[in-house]
Design an enzyme around this catalytic site. Structure first.
Site, PDB file in Angstrom:
ATOM      1  N   VAL A  11       0.820  -1.205   0.000  1.00  0.00           N
ATOM      2  CA  VAL A  11       0.000   0.000   0.000  1.00  0.00           C
ATOM      3  C   VAL A  11       0.861   1.265   0.000  1.00  0.00           C
ATOM      4  O   VAL A  11       0.702   2.145  -0.849  1.00  0.00           O
ATOM      5  CB  VAL A  11      -0.962  -0.013   1.208  1.00  0.00           C
ATOM      6  CG1 VAL A  11      -1.629   1.333   1.407  1.00  0.00           C
ATOM      7  CG2 VAL A  11      -2.028  -1.078   0.989  1.00  0.00           C
ATOM      8  N   THR A 121      -5.473  -0.422   7.271  1.00  0.00           N
ATOM      9  CA  THR A 121      -6.825  -0.828   7.671  1.00  0.00           C
ATOM     10  C   THR A 121      -6.839  -0.977   9.184  1.00  0.00           C
ATOM     11  O   THR A 121      -6.145  -1.845   9.731  1.00  0.00           O
ATOM     12  CB  THR A 121      -7.187  -2.159   6.988  1.00  0.00           C
ATOM     13  OG1 THR A 121      -7.095  -1.957   5.578  1.00  0.00           O
ATOM     14  CG2 THR A 121      -8.588  -2.618   7.363  1.00  0.00           C
ATOM     15  N   GLU A 149      -7.780   2.359   2.158  1.00  0.00           N
ATOM     16  CA  GLU A 149      -7.332   2.088   0.788  1.00  0.00           C
ATOM     17  C   GLU A 149      -8.096   0.891   0.220  1.00  0.00           C
ATOM     18  O   GLU A 149      -8.231  -0.128   0.873  1.00  0.00           O
ATOM     19  CB  GLU A 149      -5.821   1.811   0.800  1.00  0.00           C
ATOM     20  CG  GLU A 149      -5.239   1.564  -0.570  1.00  0.00           C
ATOM     21  CD  GLU A 149      -5.636   2.638  -1.566  1.00  0.00           C
ATOM     22  OE1 GLU A 149      -5.374   3.822  -1.318  1.00  0.00           O
ATOM     23  OE2 GLU A 149      -6.244   2.291  -2.600  1.00  0.00           O
ATOM     24  N   LYS A 152      -6.548  -3.102  -5.279  1.00  0.00           N
ATOM     25  CA  LYS A 152      -6.431  -4.561  -5.355  1.00  0.00           C
ATOM     26  C   LYS A 152      -5.008  -4.889  -5.775  1.00  0.00           C
ATOM     27  O   LYS A 152      -4.510  -4.312  -6.755  1.00  0.00           O
ATOM     28  CB  LYS A 152      -7.387  -5.134  -6.417  1.00  0.00           C
ATOM     29  CG  LYS A 152      -8.844  -4.847  -6.177  1.00  0.00           C
ATOM     30  CD  LYS A 152      -9.715  -5.510  -7.245  1.00  0.00           C
ATOM     31  CE  LYS A 152      -9.645  -4.845  -8.605  1.00  0.00           C
ATOM     32  NZ  LYS A 152     -10.101  -3.461  -8.682  1.00  0.00           N
ATOM     33  N   ASN A 209     -14.617  -5.124   2.800  1.00  0.00           N
ATOM     34  CA  ASN A 209     -13.931  -6.416   2.675  1.00  0.00           C
ATOM     35  C   ASN A 209     -14.795  -7.563   3.181  1.00  0.00           C
ATOM     36  O   ASN A 209     -14.782  -8.663   2.624  1.00  0.00           O
ATOM     37  CB  ASN A 209     -12.590  -6.380   3.417  1.00  0.00           C
ATOM     38  CG  ASN A 209     -11.494  -5.799   2.538  1.00  0.00           C
ATOM     39  OD1 ASN A 209     -11.723  -5.489   1.373  1.00  0.00           O
ATOM     40  ND2 ASN A 209     -10.309  -5.641   3.080  1.00  0.00           N
ATOM     41  N   CYS A 261      -5.654  -9.401   3.128  1.00  0.00           N
ATOM     42  CA  CYS A 261      -6.721  -8.548   3.671  1.00  0.00           C
ATOM     43  C   CYS A 261      -7.963  -9.300   4.137  1.00  0.00           C
ATOM     44  O   CYS A 261      -8.341  -9.181   5.302  1.00  0.00           O
ATOM     45  CB  CYS A 261      -7.106  -7.499   2.640  1.00  0.00           C
ATOM     46  SG  CYS A 261      -5.775  -6.325   2.355  1.00  0.00           S
ATOM     47  N   ARG A 329       0.333 -14.429   1.147  1.00  0.00           N
ATOM     48  CA  ARG A 329      -0.218 -14.412   2.507  1.00  0.00           C
ATOM     49  C   ARG A 329      -1.579 -15.118   2.494  1.00  0.00           C
ATOM     50  O   ARG A 329      -2.445 -14.808   1.687  1.00  0.00           O
ATOM     51  CB  ARG A 329      -0.358 -12.958   2.997  1.00  0.00           C
ATOM     52  CG  ARG A 329       1.002 -12.339   3.303  1.00  0.00           C
ATOM     53  CD  ARG A 329       0.900 -10.913   3.765  1.00  0.00           C
ATOM     54  NE  ARG A 329       0.848  -9.968   2.675  1.00  0.00           N
ATOM     55  CZ  ARG A 329       0.897  -8.635   2.818  1.00  0.00           C
ATOM     56  NH1 ARG A 329       0.997  -8.104   4.020  1.00  0.00           N
ATOM     57  NH2 ARG A 329       0.858  -7.846   1.770  1.00  0.00           N
TER      58      ARG A 329
END
Ligand SMILES: NC(=O)c1ccc[n+]([C@@H]2O[C@H](COP(=O)([O-])OP(=O)(O)OC[C@H]3O[C@@H](n4cnc5c(N)ncnc54)[C@H](O)[C@@H]3O)[C@@H](O)[C@H]2O)c1
Length: 441
Positions: A11, A121, A149, A152, A209, A261, A329
């Site tokens: 980010v 976040t 933010e 993607k 999300n 995320c 991740r």
């Protein structure tokens, strides 16, 4: 405008490079000295289309700077973005250690009035905590702003340059006007900047999300039912996605959601709800469904080998949690590989860009193939985990002759079940009619 971005991960790096591209004077700071050294030489530590050019151009033109000196980056900045990681704590809540460390540094190093922006976040209430920490040592006025933010990975530069909307939670007119000026070049086509209070902005990110994760788990459960009742989830997806109230995005079933995320943000939102005594049972179900889904590819593969994968050698196409990124991740590939190794199988994997990340995470417990076809050598079966473009139209003859048994488990529904059956494959995908797939689990 003079901008500092603290935290130079996916980010922070995108934010810094894009703000420099529109003429701002941007300093990106990170505690990871190796990362900063590579960035200074225009070597991008992550795979993100378009980012390398942007970083190189703006460094050359001396609008973008990289440093490990967080204090120096903060001093003189009019806008300071906090873009450090917020990994899940043991109880699922967001770990705010890095955010609060940066807040302390900001307080100590403010040299003029500034807007402090939480880009990471963060749960509702974090901006208030940041404000308190900064205020302990700040000698200049400052204004808090929450600017979640929505980029993607894989399309991050484009998403930042052409956002659907910019969400800005601000507490003062000064913060609103500075941020509106900073974002003006990105919303020239009329996309909105949605101003709101800080708590609502913090909540918006988690709600977005959680909604996307919900759609994925919903479709994965519908897919499981389609398999049982003899329906085809791809047709169902088109059937519902064409309804304006539903829309076509995020309705693709697959091996479960992953990435940096969705898993952590769903957990953190559930935790926040619990802390406030509110039930978010929908999201408990979303998480449960996802955990089950992450085992589906393994179960389908095991079913093709009468329940035992001991001694079998399996080719895996795709390590990244989605295409166009090297991010692994919480990737479904990791759950699959762990299950395969646990069952006594061996693995050869291929990914167009995530091989180095695979080696970093998994070491030498699997073989890293030089191409997707190389992964098939001596393999008993192929499992497709990530829907990279280059896996969409492979040479099926080559796959069939390389595999010991023509077993293909397709976690992304890339191929036609009928065609695979006609070619003689033992084929399973996600949620497609009982009659089409040849393997059931
Ligand atoms: N990755 C995404 O797609 C995405 C999208 C939207 C929002 N976010 C959110 O943005 C935040 C950052 O995510 P990311 O994927 O860029 O994380 P990341 O792990 O890639 O990067 C975080 C960076 O912060 C650095 N850092 C940690 N502590 C620091 C400190 N005290 N001072 C300076 N630097 C420090 C780390 O070294 C690392 O380089 C998270 O809250 C994430 O949830 C991520």
């Amino acid at each position: 405008m003079r901008v500092a971005v603290i935290g130079t991960g996916y980010v922070g790096l995108v934010v810094g490079a894009c703000l420099a591209e529109t003429g701002n004077d941007v300093t990106c700071a990170d505690v990871d000295a190796g990362k900063i050294a590579s960035l200074r030489e225009n070597r991008i530590p992550i795979y993100e289309p378009g980012l390398e050019d942007l970083v190189e151009r703006n460094q050359t033109q001396r609008r973008l700077f990289f440093t490990t000196d967080v204090a120096a980056a903060i001093s003189g900045a009019e806008v300071i973005f906090i873009a450090v990681g917020t990994p899940p704590d043991e109880d699922g809540s967001a770990d705010l250690r890095h955010v609060l460390t940066v807040a302390e540094a900001i307080g100590k190093n403010l040299t003029k009035e500034a807007v402090i922006v939480t880009k990471s976040t963060v749960p509702v209430g974090t901006a208030t905590r940041v404000r308190e920490v900064v205020a302990r040592s700040a000698l200049h006025p400052f204004h808090m702003c929450s600017n979640p933010e929505f980029l993607k990975e894989g399309a991050a530069v484009d998403d930042f340059m052409k956002p659907d909307r910019v969400v800005l939670g601000a507490e003062s007119d000064h913060a609103r006007s500075v941020m509106a000026e900073l974002y003006a070049p990105f919303v020239r086509t009329g996309k909105p900047i949605i101003f709101m209070d800080i708590a609502s902005a913090e909540m918006t990110k988690y709600a977005a999300n959680a909604m996307l994760a919900t759609r994925i788990s919903f479709m994965n459960e519908i897919a499981a039912l389609c398999e049982r009742v003899g329906a085809d989830v791809d047709l169902v997806r088109k059937g519902i996605g064409s309804d304006n109230r539903i829309g076509p995005s995020f309705l693709f079933p697959g091996p479960g959601y992953g990435g940096s995320c969705f898993p952590k943000d769903v957990k953190a939102l559930v935790r926040t709800a619990r802390d406030f005594g509110v039930s978010l049972s929908v999201l408990d179900a979303v998480e449960d469904a996802n955990e089950r889904q992450k085992r589906r590819l393994f179960e389908k593969l095991a079913a093709a080998f009468d329940g035992s994968l001991k001694g079998k050698h399996i080719a895996v196409w795709g390590l990244a949690f989605k295409p166009n990124t090297d991010d692994m991740r919480e990737a479904p590939s990791l759950s699959l590989i762990e299950a395969l190794l646990g069952a006594g199988a061996t693995v050869a994997a291929h990914d167009p860009v995530a091989m180095h990340e695979g080696k970093r995470r998994l070491g030498d417990v699997i073989r890293y193939a030089s191409s997707n076809y190389d992964a098939l050598e001596g393999a008993d079966a192929l499992v497709i985990v990530t829907d990279w473009n280059e896996y969409r139209h492979p040479d099926f003859g080559r796959i069939k002759s390389a595999l010991r048994r023509p077993v293909v488990i397709d976690g992304r529904n890339l191929y036609s079940s009928e065609r695979m059956r006609a070619l003689g494959f033992i084929y399973a995908s996600i949620g497609r009619a009982l009659v089409a797939d040849t393997v059931r689990a």
